[in-house]
Design an enzyme around this catalytic site. Structure first.
Site, PDB file in Angstrom:
ATOM      1  N   GLY A  14      12.104  12.667 -10.206  1.00 57.63           N
ATOM      2  CA  GLY A  14      11.875  11.245  -9.988  1.00 57.63           C
ATOM      3  C   GLY A  14      10.938  10.675 -11.042  1.00 57.63           C
ATOM      4  O   GLY A  14      10.215  11.418 -11.724  1.00 57.63           O
ATOM      5  N   ASN A  60      -2.474   1.499  -5.259  1.00 56.86           N
ATOM      6  CA  ASN A  60      -2.266   1.626  -3.816  1.00 56.86           C
ATOM      7  C   ASN A  60      -3.532   1.318  -3.017  1.00 56.86           C
ATOM      8  O   ASN A  60      -3.515   1.326  -1.791  1.00 56.86           O
ATOM      9  CB  ASN A  60      -1.743   3.023  -3.450  1.00 56.86           C
ATOM     10  CG  ASN A  60      -2.834   4.073  -3.442  1.00 56.86           C
ATOM     11  OD1 ASN A  60      -3.797   4.001  -4.209  1.00 56.86           O
ATOM     12  ND2 ASN A  60      -2.678   5.076  -2.603  1.00 56.86           N
ATOM     13  N   THR A  76       1.467  -0.796  -0.298  1.00 56.35           N
ATOM     14  CA  THR A  76       2.617   0.102  -0.250  1.00 56.35           C
ATOM     15  C   THR A  76       3.841  -0.626  -0.803  1.00 56.35           C
ATOM     16  O   THR A  76       3.739  -1.754  -1.295  1.00 56.35           O
ATOM     17  CB  THR A  76       2.839   0.628   1.181  1.00 56.35           C
ATOM     18  OG1 THR A  76       3.836   1.653   1.155  1.00 56.35           O
ATOM     19  CG2 THR A  76       3.239  -0.466   2.146  1.00 56.35           C
ATOM     20  N   LYS A 108       3.218  -1.975  -5.245  1.00 52.64           N
ATOM     21  CA  LYS A 108       2.222  -1.185  -5.963  1.00 52.64           C
ATOM     22  C   LYS A 108       2.087  -1.580  -7.437  1.00 52.64           C
ATOM     23  O   LYS A 108       1.011  -1.449  -8.020  1.00 52.64           O
ATOM     24  CB  LYS A 108       2.540   0.305  -5.854  1.00 52.64           C
ATOM     25  CG  LYS A 108       2.289   0.878  -4.467  1.00 52.64           C
ATOM     26  CD  LYS A 108       2.475   2.392  -4.463  1.00 52.64           C
ATOM     27  CE  LYS A 108       2.184   2.976  -3.095  1.00 52.64           C
ATOM     28  NZ  LYS A 108       2.282   4.456  -3.092  1.00 52.64           N
ATOM     29  N   SER A 165       4.632   1.750   8.932  1.00 54.87           N
ATOM     30  CA  SER A 165       3.453   2.362   8.313  1.00 54.87           C
ATOM     31  C   SER A 165       2.622   3.138   9.334  1.00 54.87           C
ATOM     32  O   SER A 165       2.337   2.661  10.429  1.00 54.87           O
ATOM     33  CB  SER A 165       2.573   1.295   7.650  1.00 54.87           C
ATOM     34  OG  SER A 165       1.389   1.897   7.138  1.00 54.87           O
TER      35      SER A 165
END
Length: 281
Positions: free
Chosen positions: A126, A86, A61, A65, A14
């Site tokens: 997506g 988030n 993350t 979520k 991250s």
């Protein structure tokens, strides 16, 4: 000292800590932002633990979520519609979930490449959490959103979920060359929200590259690598292109606005993120 952080699994990759902590340092804010590796079986305890420790808020993350939702006491309208969180704010006894992904995406798109969504048509590749947030953000405005996904029923569920708030009904497109070709003729902007193009699939594209023309604007929310095969091909055609760095920065900016009602030093966050990415090359 205010406490903030991000939960996920994995979490060592991250870039949020360096981005937020650089911003804290720049404005001399007495706060620290830490990465926290959480096992799914301990998700409820992790959230309650952050609340008990006095955290102001946390980011969430992958893969949590959607999984954090049962442990919240409130959700913003955007988070409820998207079905993804988030950003969490601890406020008294309340645990409030929000999503800043969609608003962050739009802000980055407008600021970096000057794309105003109003009146345009978008093809969203997506149907996962990022796609849901982005499609919701766009569909609230006067633009047409086309949705496609490897698994068509997920795109259809997303379209159904968005109908109540969409100004124009989202259109689902089968992930086939002929159907995509028709949609591409109608769309000015193509957005990849899938993981295709990341390191493991860096020689692949989520979209038939021969359908691109120089009139298209192409956005890939992947930021590592900085230029996916999709973006490279689009750039060489003369398209306007954008990667995911801006979305990562601006979703963090929107988190500050949710936590404190203030805007952080955006330029500092961009620079911290770019330096961190450069050090990984």
């Amino acid at each position: 000292m205010e406490l903030l952080g991000v939960i996920g699994n994995p979490i060592s990759h991250s870039l949020s800590p360096v981005m937020h902590n650089s911003a804290f340092q720049a404005i001399k804010k007495t706060a620290v932002y830490v990465p926290m590796l959480v096992q799914e079986d301990n998700l409820s305890q992790a959230i309650q633990g952050a609340k008990a420790l006095g955290f102001t808020g946390i980011n969430v993350t992958v893969p949590f979520k959607e999984k954090v939702i049962p442990f919240l006491t409130q959700m913003t309208d955007d988070a409820r519609i998207v079905g993804s969180v988030n950003t969490i704010l601890f406020q008294g006894q309340e645990i409030i979930g929000h999503t800043t992904d969609g608003a962050g995406f739009q802000q980055a798109m407008e600021m970096e490449v000057g794309i105003n969504p109003v009146g345009k048509s978008f093809l969203v590749l997506g149907a996962g959490g990022a796609a849901r947030a982005i499609a919701h953000q766009l569909s609230k405005q006067d633009c047409q959103v086309y949705l496609t996904n490897r698994t068509l029923d997920r795109a259809q569920r997303l379209a159904s979920d968005l109908e109540a708030t969409a100004i124009k009904k989202p259109i689902v497109i089968a992930n086939q060359q002929q159907e995509l070709a028709k949609a591409v003729q109608e769309c000015q902007v193509i957005i990849n929200t899938t993981s295709v193009g990341m390191e493991a699939t860096k020689d692949q594209s989520p979209f038939p590259l021969d359908l691109l023309t120089q009139e298209h604007q192409v956005i890939d929310i992947i930021y590592n690598p900085a230029e996916t095969l999709l973006l490279k091909t689009a750039r060489e055609l003369g398209c306007t292109v954008q990667n995911g760095v801006g979305m990562l920065v601006w979703q963090a900016v929107k988190a500050w606005e949710f936590w404190w009602g203030i805007t952080p030093p955006v330029d500092v966050m961009y620079q911290a993120l770019k330096n961190s990415l450069a050090s990984q090359e």
